[in-house]
Scaffold this motif. Structure first.
Motif, PDB file in Angstrom:
ATOM      1  N   MET A  96       0.207  -1.280 -12.952  1.00  0.00           N
ATOM      2  CA  MET A  96       0.151  -1.999 -12.473  1.00  0.00           C
ATOM      3  C   MET A  96       1.721  -3.093 -11.444  1.00  0.00           C
ATOM      4  O   MET A  96       2.166  -3.256 -12.962  1.00  0.00           O
ATOM      5  N   TYR A  97       1.919  -2.269 -10.745  1.00  0.00           N
ATOM      6  CA  TYR A  97       3.946  -3.367 -10.339  1.00  0.00           C
ATOM      7  C   TYR A  97       3.973  -4.889 -10.084  1.00  0.00           C
ATOM      8  O   TYR A  97       3.253  -5.357  -9.987  1.00  0.00           O
ATOM      9  N   ARG A  98       3.847  -5.771 -11.514  1.00  0.00           N
ATOM     10  CA  ARG A  98       4.073  -7.030 -11.354  1.00  0.00           C
ATOM     11  C   ARG A  98       5.662  -7.461 -11.238  1.00  0.00           C
ATOM     12  O   ARG A  98       6.884  -8.109 -11.570  1.00  0.00           O
ATOM     13  N   ALA A  99       5.638  -7.687  -9.493  1.00  0.00           N
ATOM     14  CA  ALA A  99       6.613  -8.358  -8.757  1.00  0.00           C
ATOM     15  C   ALA A  99       5.586  -9.751  -8.495  1.00  0.00           C
ATOM     16  O   ALA A  99       4.962 -10.417  -8.677  1.00  0.00           O
ATOM     17  N   SER A 100       6.623 -10.376  -7.434  1.00  0.00           N
ATOM     18  CA  SER A 100       6.818 -11.680  -7.123  1.00  0.00           C
ATOM     19  C   SER A 100       5.134 -11.965  -6.147  1.00  0.00           C
ATOM     20  O   SER A 100       4.931 -10.513  -5.457  1.00  0.00           O
ATOM     21  N   ASN A 101       5.769 -11.416  -7.352  1.00  0.00           N
ATOM     22  CA  ASN A 101       3.864 -11.283  -7.028  1.00  0.00           C
ATOM     23  C   ASN A 101       3.253 -12.971  -6.112  1.00  0.00           C
ATOM     24  O   ASN A 101       3.809 -13.272  -7.026  1.00  0.00           O
ATOM     25  N   VAL A 104     -10.524  -8.400  -8.644  1.00  0.00           N
ATOM     26  CA  VAL A 104      -9.045  -7.483  -8.308  1.00  0.00           C
ATOM     27  C   VAL A 104      -8.663  -6.611  -6.794  1.00  0.00           C
ATOM     28  O   VAL A 104      -9.788  -5.720  -6.551  1.00  0.00           O
ATOM     29  N   PHE A 105      -7.661  -6.689  -6.210  1.00  0.00           N
ATOM     30  CA  PHE A 105      -7.144  -5.890  -5.170  1.00  0.00           C
ATOM     31  C   PHE A 105      -6.294  -5.277  -4.698  1.00  0.00           C
ATOM     32  O   PHE A 105      -5.456  -6.109  -5.815  1.00  0.00           O
ATOM     33  N   ARG A 106      -5.941  -4.618  -3.997  1.00  0.00           N
ATOM     34  CA  ARG A 106      -4.971  -3.715  -4.105  1.00  0.00           C
ATOM     35  C   ARG A 106      -4.346  -4.358  -2.693  1.00  0.00           C
ATOM     36  O   ARG A 106      -4.489  -4.647  -1.867  1.00  0.00           O
ATOM     37  N   THR A 107      -3.083  -4.698  -3.432  1.00  0.00           N
ATOM     38  CA  THR A 107      -2.032  -6.106  -2.615  1.00  0.00           C
ATOM     39  C   THR A 107      -1.307  -4.604  -1.375  1.00  0.00           C
ATOM     40  O   THR A 107      -0.875  -3.286  -1.947  1.00  0.00           O
ATOM     41  N   THR A 108      -0.294  -4.647  -0.679  1.00  0.00           N
ATOM     42  CA  THR A 108       0.280  -4.026   0.188  1.00  0.00           C
ATOM     43  C   THR A 108       1.914  -3.197  -0.067  1.00  0.00           C
ATOM     44  O   THR A 108       2.762  -2.136   0.055  1.00  0.00           O
ATOM     45  N   ASN A 109       1.805  -4.187  -0.895  1.00  0.00           N
ATOM     46  CA  ASN A 109       3.773  -3.829  -1.761  1.00  0.00           C
ATOM     47  C   ASN A 109       3.632  -4.265  -3.770  1.00  0.00           C
ATOM     48  O   ASN A 109       4.577  -4.809  -3.884  1.00  0.00           O
ATOM     49  N   ARG A 110       2.323  -5.141  -4.086  1.00  0.00           N
ATOM     50  CA  ARG A 110       3.142  -5.584  -5.301  1.00  0.00           C
ATOM     51  C   ARG A 110       2.440  -5.059  -5.556  1.00  0.00           C
ATOM     52  O   ARG A 110       1.246  -5.718  -6.983  1.00  0.00           O
ATOM     53  N   GLY A 111       1.033  -3.498  -6.314  1.00  0.00           N
ATOM     54  CA  GLY A 111       0.505  -2.903  -7.061  1.00  0.00           C
ATOM     55  C   GLY A 111      -0.626  -3.667  -6.646  1.00  0.00           C
ATOM     56  O   GLY A 111      -1.161  -4.397  -5.739  1.00  0.00           O
ATOM     57  N   THR A 117      15.139  -9.383 -15.530  1.00  0.00           N
ATOM     58  CA  THR A 117      14.481  -9.817 -14.187  1.00  0.00           C
ATOM     59  C   THR A 117      14.194  -9.214 -12.832  1.00  0.00           C
ATOM     60  O   THR A 117      14.580  -7.627 -13.093  1.00  0.00           O
ATOM     61  N   LYS A 118      13.277  -9.596 -12.624  1.00  0.00           N
ATOM     62  CA  LYS A 118      13.151  -8.527 -11.148  1.00  0.00           C
ATOM     63  C   LYS A 118      13.630  -8.799  -9.801  1.00  0.00           C
ATOM     64  O   LYS A 118      13.685 -10.132  -9.656  1.00  0.00           O
ATOM     65  N   ASN A 119      12.944  -7.936  -8.554  1.00  0.00           N
ATOM     66  CA  ASN A 119      13.211  -8.808  -7.290  1.00  0.00           C
ATOM     67  C   ASN A 119      12.290  -9.317  -6.864  1.00  0.00           C
ATOM     68  O   ASN A 119      10.831  -8.528  -7.537  1.00  0.00           O
ATOM     69  N   CYS A 120      12.318 -10.138  -6.499  1.00  0.00           N
ATOM     70  CA  CYS A 120      11.290 -11.056  -5.740  1.00  0.00           C
ATOM     71  C   CYS A 120      10.933 -10.680  -4.321  1.00  0.00           C
ATOM     72  O   CYS A 120      11.638 -10.296  -3.500  1.00  0.00           O
ATOM     73  N   VAL A 121       9.688 -10.042  -4.252  1.00  0.00           N
ATOM     74  CA  VAL A 121       9.186  -9.972  -2.914  1.00  0.00           C
ATOM     75  C   VAL A 121       7.921 -10.595  -2.608  1.00  0.00           C
ATOM     76  O   VAL A 121       6.916  -9.753  -2.033  1.00  0.00           O
ATOM     77  N   CYS A 122       7.530 -11.892  -3.711  1.00  0.00           N
ATOM     78  CA  CYS A 122       6.927 -12.576  -2.764  1.00  0.00           C
ATOM     79  C   CYS A 122       6.180 -13.271  -1.615  1.00  0.00           C
ATOM     80  O   CYS A 122       5.416 -13.459  -0.815  1.00  0.00           O
ATOM     81  N   GLY A 123       8.002 -13.226  -0.397  1.00  0.00           N
ATOM     82  CA  GLY A 123       7.665 -13.278   0.695  1.00  0.00           C
ATOM     83  C   GLY A 123       7.362 -14.777   1.025  1.00  0.00           C
ATOM     84  O   GLY A 123       7.294 -15.515   2.359  1.00  0.00           O
ATOM     85  N   SER A 124       7.803 -15.408   0.444  1.00  0.00           N
ATOM     86  CA  SER A 124       7.288 -17.541   0.347  1.00  0.00           C
ATOM     87  C   SER A 124       9.173 -18.015   0.926  1.00  0.00           C
ATOM     88  O   SER A 124       9.966 -17.335   1.267  1.00  0.00           O
ATOM     89  N   GLN A 125       8.565 -18.720   2.593  1.00  0.00           N
ATOM     90  CA  GLN A 125       9.965 -19.161   2.800  1.00  0.00           C
ATOM     91  C   GLN A 125      10.879 -19.749   1.737  1.00  0.00           C
ATOM     92  O   GLN A 125      12.234 -19.521   2.338  1.00  0.00           O
ATOM     93  N   ASN A 126      10.463 -20.020   0.316  1.00  0.00           N
ATOM     94  CA  ASN A 126      11.358 -20.439   0.027  1.00  0.00           C
ATOM     95  C   ASN A 126      11.440 -19.441  -1.793  1.00  0.00           C
ATOM     96  O   ASN A 126      12.166 -20.165  -2.483  1.00  0.00           O
TER      97      ASN A 126
END
Length: 678
Positions: A1-6, A510-517, A664-673
């Motif tokens: 699983m890709y552990r992103a911002s998630n 547990v579900f499949r996200t579009t861009n965070r594994g 560190t990793k790039n964050c792709v959480c998509g939140s406003q902040n």
């Protein structure tokens, strides 16, 4: 699983000496299309004398000093009346109204009072405790000074309320402040006689301190409030500006339509107080207000006045009305959950004779098309809970193989991935050495269960003198470490101070996200402060493991999280207490590191977010090594069903001071902040 911002105030209330309100934060910028005469002052919609507050009350965006007059602005052909800085206004804090003890503070929805009810086992324990058994001879209760309620001058904890430009963040901050105050009052009320509900206390403090969002009434959507948002008390709706009356089901205002002035409904709460028909999630048949005497069984015909008249006028004006639907709380037999279900319009009205033989007004509302699901999603997940087999697109019915109390289903509605990389499912933590060889945790000698305010309870003293959990199992505030009762304690397993060790009782997915594994969500609504799960896995020997060389994306470290997590306790100054805020500079990480790469539970699927809805909390109950506690996850705020569960992995670079790691990793959480990195 890709552990992103998630308030129009109650006639039985007494007006005390009142000081004018002080402004804490500005209102949001004017909505697009609004023409404001004075550009320096954001538009406020006038709170007409039809709610529970006095005329002019709640001008949350007004300057701290000066006087005000009204102005008007027009949007979509509707004229809204507001305030500006050139005249006089009468602003009286709610705290200035002292309620006589004979007044009932309950609303028409019969919200349960949870101030000092406690568990049945606790009530039995209190009856069985001999007088003077406490250290101070007062039945073991801690003697607390009553908190001082005062208008708040923004300090370092709440100043961020005025610094955010995002309406959603602002509303959530106000909502979290209310919840923090309510939980703290609930905790204090259990150690002293309390006749008023904690939610009403919290709401009064916030109104008197002018901490609220969207203080002006408006037609249509409310900035920062989203469809599907859930609430547990009417006062929550008040402080965020969704529905002004704390008791009435119909919120309305007087406004202009072209050259005409009319009183129209702007929001209704359908919560079972009347015979409403709401089985269809796109249609609501709403009963008018009045006709029921709350003190007697006397009933009479409803009158076409106030809220009923406003609904009738809305039928002709065809304005949008916000609808909040109430449902039974699945975790509390007498409780309710309120769900914001979006915008509706009234299409029909009539008069109907009820089963009690009185005439009642009925209004048929249809949901506006093109909106996201609110109540519909709630009803769908409730069907799944009742019968998990009705959930479609399931790859695996129980990912935990019965290791969890309730099955964990695996779902993919995005791509053709069949499941996560193989791992051993466990809900336990594997330590480097046996628990029997670790430092013992001192237990309590309480009989039956631990009681709130018992000065002789060792576990209460470990937690600073208060039991950390409410009678319903909600965490009251975030602490460096929470100490639960364990095997060394004399109390029973029914003790309220045994929460996380009993495991989770939620239907996880547990579900499949579009861009965070893979990600994690839940079928039930989760209340702020609720225990969610533990970070299970293998404790890593930090002396032999180099984080920089590892490809393990499932390592948990106690890295300093973002401010939203650190400020979960904000607002103690509002009740005269010392601040518990820990700044990022003061934060001290713990040495514990846990890997869930090879073995773990649902927590390994929680992704990162810079605007999380979950936070981690160290908890101890089976050993005394405070450097390696259990890592437990709790709800940061109310979480609607099917909302992805995320926590803040930590500020990029913050871990370098404590662990030597600079991963560190790039964050792709998509939140406003979004911070961009984690």
């Amino acid at each position: 699983m890709y552990r992103a911002s998630n308030f129009i105030p109650d006639p039985n209330q007494v007006l005390l000496d009142a000081n004018p309100l002080r402004s804490l934060a500005p209102m949001f910028p004017a909505p697009m299309g609004v023409n404001v005469n004075q550009s320096s002052t954001p538009p406020l919609v006038c709170v007409t004398p039809v709610g529970q507050f006095p005329i002019g009350f709640g001008a949350g965006n007004l300057p701290a000093f000066g006087s005000f007059t009204t102005f008007s602005a027009t949007t979509n052909g509707v004229s809204y009346t507001g305030t500006s800085g050139n005249g006089a206004i009468d602003a009286t804090p709610i705290s200035a109204y002292k309620t006589r003890s004979s007044i009932s503070l309950d609303d028409d929805d019969d919200e349960p009072y949870s101030g000092n009810q406690g568990l049945a086992s606790e009530r039995k324990a209190r009856r069985g405790r001999p007088p003077g058994s406490g250290r101070d001879g007062s039945n073991g209760k801690l003697k607390r000074p009553k908190p001082t309620y005062k208008n708040f001058v923004a300090g370092k904890e709440l100043v961020f309320l005025s610094s955010t430009s995002d309406p959603r963040e602002f509303v959530e901050s106000v909502h979290m402040t209310f919840e923090a105050l309510r939980r703290r009052h609930l905790q204090m009320d259990e150690t002293q006689d309390a006749s008023r509900r904690a939610d009403l206390k919290a709401g009064a403090i916030m109104m008197a301190s002018n901490i609220r969002a969207n203080s002006g009434k408006r037609v249509g959507t409310v900035p920062g409030v989203e469809i599907g948002d859930i609430f547990y008390f009417r006062m929550e709706l008040c402080v965020i500006g969704l529905h002004a009356p704390s008791m009435g089901g119909i919120d309305y205002m007087t406004t202009k339509f072209g050259k005409d002035e009319d009183s129209v409904a702007i929001c209704i709460v359908s919560a079972g107080g009347y015979e409403n028909e709401d089985d269809d999630t796109d249609v609501l048949v709403y009963s008018g207000q009045g006709g029921n005497n709350r003190n007697t069984e006397e009933r009479h015909d409803q009158k076409l006045e106030r809220g009923n008249l406003a609904l009738e006028r809305s039928l002709h004006r065809k304005n949008e009305i916000r609808v909040v639907r109430g449902f039974k709380d699945p975790f509390c037999l007498t409780g309710k959950i309120y769900i914001y279900d979006g915008l509706y319009k009234i299409h029909e009205s009539w008069k109907e004779r009820t089963k009690y033989g009185v005439n009642c007004f009925k209004y048929k509302l249809l949901r506006e098309p093109g909106q996201r699901d609110g109540a519909a999603l709630w009803k769908m997940t409730q069907r799944w809970i009742d019968n998990p087999a009705t959930r479609g697109r399931v790859l695996l019915a129980d990912l935990s193989s019965k290791a969890e109390i309730l099955p964990v289903c695996l779902v993919n509605e995005v791509d053709h991935e069949k499941g996560p990389v193989h791992f051993t499912y466990t809900n336990q933590v594997k330590y480097l050495r046996p628990l029997s060889s670790m430092k013992k945790l001192q237990g309590c000698g309480c009989q039956s269960v631990c009681l709130p305010g018992d000065a002789s309870c060792a576990c209460g003293q470990h937690n600073g003198g208060d039991l950390p959990f409410s009678s319903s199992g909600l965490l009251s505030c975030r602490k460096p470490i929470v100490y639960e009762c364990g095997e060394s304690c004399n109390c029973s397993t029914n003790c309220r101070n045994r929460v996380t060790q009993k495991g989770s009782r939620l239907h996880f997915e547990v579900f499949r996200t579009t861009n965070r594994g893979w990600g994690l969500r839940c079928w039930e609504p989760i209340r702020a402060g609720s225990f969610i799960c533990e970070y299970a896995g293998e404790v890593i020997d930090e002396l032999k493991f180099n984080l920089n060389d590892s490809e393990d994306d499932y390592i948990f470290q106690t890295v300093c999280p973002g401010e939203k997590t650190l400020k979960w306790n904000y607002g103690p100054e509002l009740i005269g207490e010392v601040s518990t805020y820990v700044s990022p500079d003061e934060f001290e990480p713990l040495p514990v590191k846990i890997s869930a790469k090879n073995m773990g539970n649902v927590s390994r699927f929680m992704n990162h977010s810079c605007s999380p809805n979950v936070f981690w909390q160290p908890v101890q109950y089976d050993h005394g090594d405070d450097g390696h506690p259990h890592i437990m996850f709790f709800a940061l705020k109310h979480i609607p069903p099917m909302t992805e569960l995320t926590y803040d992995y930590g500020v990029a670079g913050a871990e370098s001071s404590g662990s030597g790691s600079r991963r560190t990793k790039n964050c792709v959480c998509g939140s406003q902040n979004c911070r961009g990195l984690f």
